[in-house]
Write a protein that holds these residues in place. Structure first.
Motif, PDB file in Angstrom:
ATOM      1  N   UNK A   1      63.198  -2.746  27.628  1.00 18.58           N
ATOM      2  CA  UNK A   1      61.932  -3.282  28.494  1.00 18.58           C
ATOM      3  C   UNK A   1      60.784  -3.117  27.326  1.00 18.58           C
ATOM      4  N   UNK A   2      60.470  -2.192  26.047  1.00 14.43           N
ATOM      5  CA  UNK A   2      59.250  -1.751  25.614  1.00 14.43           C
ATOM      6  C   UNK A   2      58.570  -3.023  25.349  1.00 14.43           C
ATOM      7  N   UNK A   3      59.159  -3.728  25.219  1.00 19.00           N
ATOM      8  CA  UNK A   3      58.668  -5.305  24.587  1.00 19.00           C
ATOM      9  C   UNK A   3      58.479  -6.748  24.574  1.00 19.00           C
ATOM     10  N   UNK A   4      58.196  -7.652  24.345  1.00 18.10           N
ATOM     11  CA  UNK A   4      58.359  -8.586  25.181  1.00 18.10           C
ATOM     12  C   UNK A   4      58.497  -9.397  24.123  1.00 18.10           C
ATOM     13  N   UNK A   5      58.725 -11.016  24.777  1.00 18.92           N
ATOM     14  CA  UNK A   5      58.953 -11.830  23.397  1.00 18.92           C
ATOM     15  C   UNK A   5      58.089 -13.121  23.949  1.00 18.92           C
ATOM     16  N   UNK A   6      57.562 -13.751  22.728  1.00 21.33           N
ATOM     17  CA  UNK A   6      56.830 -14.942  23.598  1.00 21.33           C
ATOM     18  C   UNK A   6      57.209 -16.297  22.987  1.00 21.33           C
ATOM     19  N   UNK A   7      57.283 -17.142  22.923  1.00 23.86           N
ATOM     20  CA  UNK A   7      58.485 -18.312  22.823  1.00 23.86           C
ATOM     21  C   UNK A   7      56.695 -19.794  22.682  1.00 23.86           C
ATOM     22  N   UNK A   8      56.833 -19.442  21.222  1.00 25.64           N
ATOM     23  CA  UNK A   8      55.154 -20.558  20.821  1.00 25.64           C
ATOM     24  C   UNK A   8      56.063 -21.605  20.455  1.00 25.64           C
ATOM     25  N   UNK A   9      55.354 -22.853  21.304  1.00 23.58           N
ATOM     26  CA  UNK A   9      55.612 -24.723  19.953  1.00 23.58           C
ATOM     27  C   UNK A   9      55.075 -23.818  18.847  1.00 23.58           C
ATOM     28  N   UNK A  10      55.965 -25.557  18.576  1.00 22.20           N
ATOM     29  CA  UNK A  10      55.496 -24.847  16.663  1.00 22.20           C
ATOM     30  C   UNK A  10      54.854 -26.399  16.301  1.00 22.20           C
ATOM     31  N   UNK A  11      54.700 -27.110  15.248  1.00 22.76           N
ATOM     32  CA  UNK A  11      54.485 -28.212  14.465  1.00 22.76           C
ATOM     33  C   UNK A  11      54.419 -28.153  13.567  1.00 22.76           C
TER      34      UNK A  11
ATOM     35  N   UNK B   1      59.974 -29.364  16.941  1.00 24.08           N
ATOM     36  CA  UNK B   1      60.181 -28.606  15.995  1.00 24.08           C
ATOM     37  C   UNK B   1      60.989 -27.378  17.056  1.00 24.08           C
ATOM     38  N   UNK B   2      62.077 -26.823  16.186  1.00 26.35           N
ATOM     39  CA  UNK B   2      62.393 -25.305  17.025  1.00 26.35           C
ATOM     40  C   UNK B   2      61.021 -24.500  17.607  1.00 26.35           C
ATOM     41  N   UNK B   3      61.171 -23.886  18.391  1.00 24.23           N
ATOM     42  CA  UNK B   3      59.854 -23.106  18.531  1.00 24.23           C
ATOM     43  C   UNK B   3      59.807 -21.858  17.748  1.00 24.23           C
ATOM     44  N   UNK B   4      58.945 -20.940  17.152  1.00 26.75           N
ATOM     45  CA  UNK B   4      59.041 -19.770  17.224  1.00 26.75           C
ATOM     46  C   UNK B   4      58.561 -18.806  17.548  1.00 26.75           C
ATOM     47  N   UNK B   5      58.866 -17.640  17.609  1.00 22.92           N
ATOM     48  CA  UNK B   5      59.318 -16.387  18.897  1.00 22.92           C
ATOM     49  C   UNK B   5      58.513 -15.496  17.959  1.00 22.92           C
ATOM     50  N   UNK B   6      57.889 -14.752  19.265  1.00 20.05           N
ATOM     51  CA  UNK B   6      56.400 -13.924  18.674  1.00 20.05           C
ATOM     52  C   UNK B   6      57.237 -12.515  19.835  1.00 20.05           C
TER      53      UNK B   6
END
Length: 168
Positions: free
Chosen positions: A158-168, A134-139
């Motif tokens: 550059x004041x925040x970041x994005x994390x890529x979370x694997x999804x199921x 499944x498509x990852x979720x971005x946080x």
């Protein structure tokens, strides 16, 4: 802010205008224990593109669930990874997080996992799936509650970041 104000279906500029996906916000100033534990685990990320972090599935992952016209997205973590990351620190904040973690129920699908966040929104969006993945979720992390436009402009500055979370 309610859950629907903290979850969006959107194209995310770093990934291109055609890559529409689920984006969840994470308020780094929140007193919510789940959000605070997710913030602790973001330190385990591995930086890819500037400001974009990928997390290993056993550190943080996401799960999609659809009920009627609603899409729910949960952020899950390994209980043991959290125990290890929160151990040894004697400050009151970490002690409160350890106490909260002890009371979280185990995930029905994986005995070691706990749900830290759950966001829902009304949408007909169905996350893409490729080869059974499944498509990852971005946080996106940021200080304080913010609307989507502010979150994205904060990322651009550059004041925040994005994390890529694997999804199921």
């Amino acid at each position: 802010m309610d859950d629907s104000a903290r979850a969006w279906i959107s194209a995310i500029p770093p990934f291109g205008p055609d890559d529409v996906g689920v984006l969840l916000s994470l308020d780094l100033t929140s007193r919510d224990p789940g959000e605070r534990m997710v913030a602790v685990l973001l330190n385990r990320g591995h930086e890819g593109e500037e400001g974009v972090f990928s997390l290993l599935p056993f550190d943080l992952s996401a799960r999609y669930e659809r009920t009627g016209g609603r899409l729910a997205v949960s952020v899950l973590a390994s209980r043991q990874v959290l125990v290890d990351d929160l151990a040894g620190d004697t400050d009151d904040d970490r002690a409160a997080l350890r106490a909260h973690l002890a009371g979280l129920p185990r995930d029905a699908a994986d005995d070691d996992r706990v749900t830290l966040l759950r966001r829902e929104l009304v949408t007909d969006f169905v996350p893409a799936e490729r080869d059974g993945v499944k498509q990852p979720v971005l946080l996106i992390d940021h200080p304080g509650p913010a609307p989507l436009a502010e979150l994205l402009s904060g990322f651009e500055r550059g004041e925040s970041g994005i994390a890529v979370l694997n999804a199921d």
